[in-house]
Design a protein around this motif. Structure first.
Motif, short mmCIF file in Angstrom:
data_model
loop_
_atom_site.label_atom_id
_atom_site.label_comp_id
_atom_site.label_asym_id
_atom_site.label_seq_id
_atom_site.Cartn_x
_atom_site.Cartn_y
_atom_site.Cartn_z
N VAL A 1 0.86 -1.18 0.00
CA VAL A 1 0.00 0.00 0.00
C VAL A 1 0.90 1.24 0.00
O VAL A 1 1.75 1.39 0.87
CB VAL A 1 -0.94 0.01 1.22
N CYS A 2 0.72 2.10 -0.99
CA CYS A 2 1.65 3.21 -1.21
C CYS A 2 0.95 4.55 -1.05
O CYS A 2 -0.21 4.72 -1.46
CB CYS A 2 2.21 3.13 -2.63
N ALA A 3 1.67 5.48 -0.46
CA ALA A 3 1.18 6.85 -0.34
C ALA A 3 1.86 7.71 -1.40
O ALA A 3 3.09 7.72 -1.51
CB ALA A 3 1.48 7.41 1.06
N GLY A 4 1.08 8.41 -2.18
CA GLY A 4 1.61 9.33 -3.17
C GLY A 4 1.49 10.77 -2.68
O GLY A 4 0.68 11.08 -1.80
N ARG A 5 2.31 11.64 -3.22
CA ARG A 5 2.22 13.08 -2.96
C ARG A 5 2.22 13.39 -1.45
O ARG A 5 1.35 14.09 -0.95
CB ARG A 5 0.96 13.66 -3.61
N ASN A 6 3.23 12.84 -0.75
CA ASN A 6 3.28 13.00 0.71
C ASN A 6 4.42 13.92 1.16
O ASN A 6 4.60 14.11 2.36
CB ASN A 6 3.40 11.63 1.39
N TYR A 7 5.20 14.44 0.20
CA TYR A 7 6.24 15.43 0.51
C TYR A 7 6.00 16.65 -0.39
O TYR A 7 5.92 16.51 -1.61
CB TYR A 7 7.64 14.88 0.23
N VAL A 8 5.92 17.83 0.21
CA VAL A 8 5.57 19.04 -0.55
C VAL A 8 6.57 19.30 -1.67
O VAL A 8 6.18 19.64 -2.80
CB VAL A 8 5.48 20.26 0.39
N LEU B 1 7.00 17.48 -9.43
CA LEU B 1 6.23 16.87 -10.52
C LEU B 1 5.05 17.73 -10.95
O LEU B 1 4.26 17.32 -11.81
CB LEU B 1 5.73 15.48 -10.09
N GLY B 2 4.91 18.91 -10.35
CA GLY B 2 3.84 19.82 -10.77
C GLY B 2 2.45 19.37 -10.39
O GLY B 2 1.48 19.65 -11.11
N ASN B 3 2.33 18.68 -9.25
CA ASN B 3 1.03 18.20 -8.79
C ASN B 3 0.42 19.14 -7.75
O ASN B 3 1.09 20.02 -7.21
CB ASN B 3 1.16 16.79 -8.19
N GLU B 4 -0.85 18.92 -7.44
CA GLU B 4 -1.53 19.68 -6.41
C GLU B 4 -1.32 19.03 -5.05
O GLU B 4 -1.22 17.80 -4.95
CB GLU B 4 -3.03 19.78 -6.71
N VAL B 5 -1.28 19.84 -3.99
CA VAL B 5 -1.17 19.32 -2.62
C VAL B 5 -2.51 18.70 -2.24
O VAL B 5 -3.55 19.36 -2.30
CB VAL B 5 -0.79 20.44 -1.64
N PRO B 6 -2.53 17.42 -1.84
CA PRO B 6 -3.81 16.75 -1.54
C PRO B 6 -4.35 17.12 -0.16
O PRO B 6 -3.59 17.42 0.76
CB PRO B 6 -3.43 15.26 -1.60
N ALA B 7 -5.68 17.06 -0.04
CA ALA B 7 -6.33 17.33 1.24
C ALA B 7 -6.37 16.09 2.12
O ALA B 7 -6.57 16.19 3.34
CB ALA B 7 -7.74 17.85 1.01
#
Length: 202
Positions: free
Chosen positions: A17-24, A30-36
């Motif tokens: 089970v992997c967490a994505g987008r967990n470091y600002v 990668l040009g992604n949005e910060v998740p809520a």
């Protein structure tokens, strides 16, 4: 079934089970949005490999603090490489499609051995060295969602089995795997080295 090692035990994870987008900083990289809330995706047992493969494709390394789970808790820690077909992932994201082709392919999850850990996860940090140069570093203080938060979020909608693996996300500094390069992953608790493992990319 593929296995990992916990000290002197052989473990068969049913899933990763992997967490994505967990470091600002990596989100910005990668040009992604910060998740809520935590971004979660899965790798199957068939993704596990002891070898780090370049395969001549656009495969990127992502070093991560990883945990073996037991009785629904964080039981052991190790260094993990979440391998990603970056161009495929970028294309899928643009189309709003799932990431499995980019994240869950055979050989896309590579781990050190795991060691029992009952200390404070807030003290954990990682380093990834490539050919003797520091490429990635980060730790739980920099995570948007700490390991306990990730675990609680996952358990709110998914059953976890003993031996499953939690990957907690990658800091900035990702890049393509280079054939013949030496990769060394380390996990520290404060200044104490817990795990060190090296691979030569083939």
């Amino acid at each position: 079934m593929h296995t990992v090692t916990r000290e002197d035990q052989t473990i068969v994870p049913s899933k990763i089970v992997c967490a994505g987008r967990n470091y600002v900083a990596h989100i910005a990289e990668l040009g992604n949005e910060v998740p809520a809330e935590p971004v979660i995706f899965l790798k199957p047992n068939s993704a596990l490999s002891e070898q780090l493969r370049a395969d001549g494709e656009d495969i990127h390394y992502e070093g991560e603090i990883s945990f073996l789970l037991k009785n629904g808790k964080l039981d052991a820690v190790g260094f993990g490489l979440d391998l990603t077909r970056r161009a495929v992932q970028t294309s899928l994201k643009k189309q709003g499609l799932p990431w499995e082709r980019a994240k869950a392919f055979d050989g896309s999850a590579v781990f050190s051995r795991f060691v029992h850990f009952d200390g404070n996860p807030e003290e954990l940090r990682l380093e990834l060295w490539i050919d003797g140069q520091l490429a990635q570093q980060g730790g739980t203080p920099l995570m948007l969602f700490k390991p306990a938060q990730l675990l609680a979020s996952i358990q709110s909608f998914m059953s976890l089995n003993d031996g499953d693996i939690l990957m907690t996300g990658t800091p900035e500094g990702v890049g393509p795997v280079r054939q013949g390069a030496s990769y060394c992953g380390r996990i520290y608790a404060g200044d104490s080295l817990l795990v060190e493992h090296s691979w030569i990319a083939i």
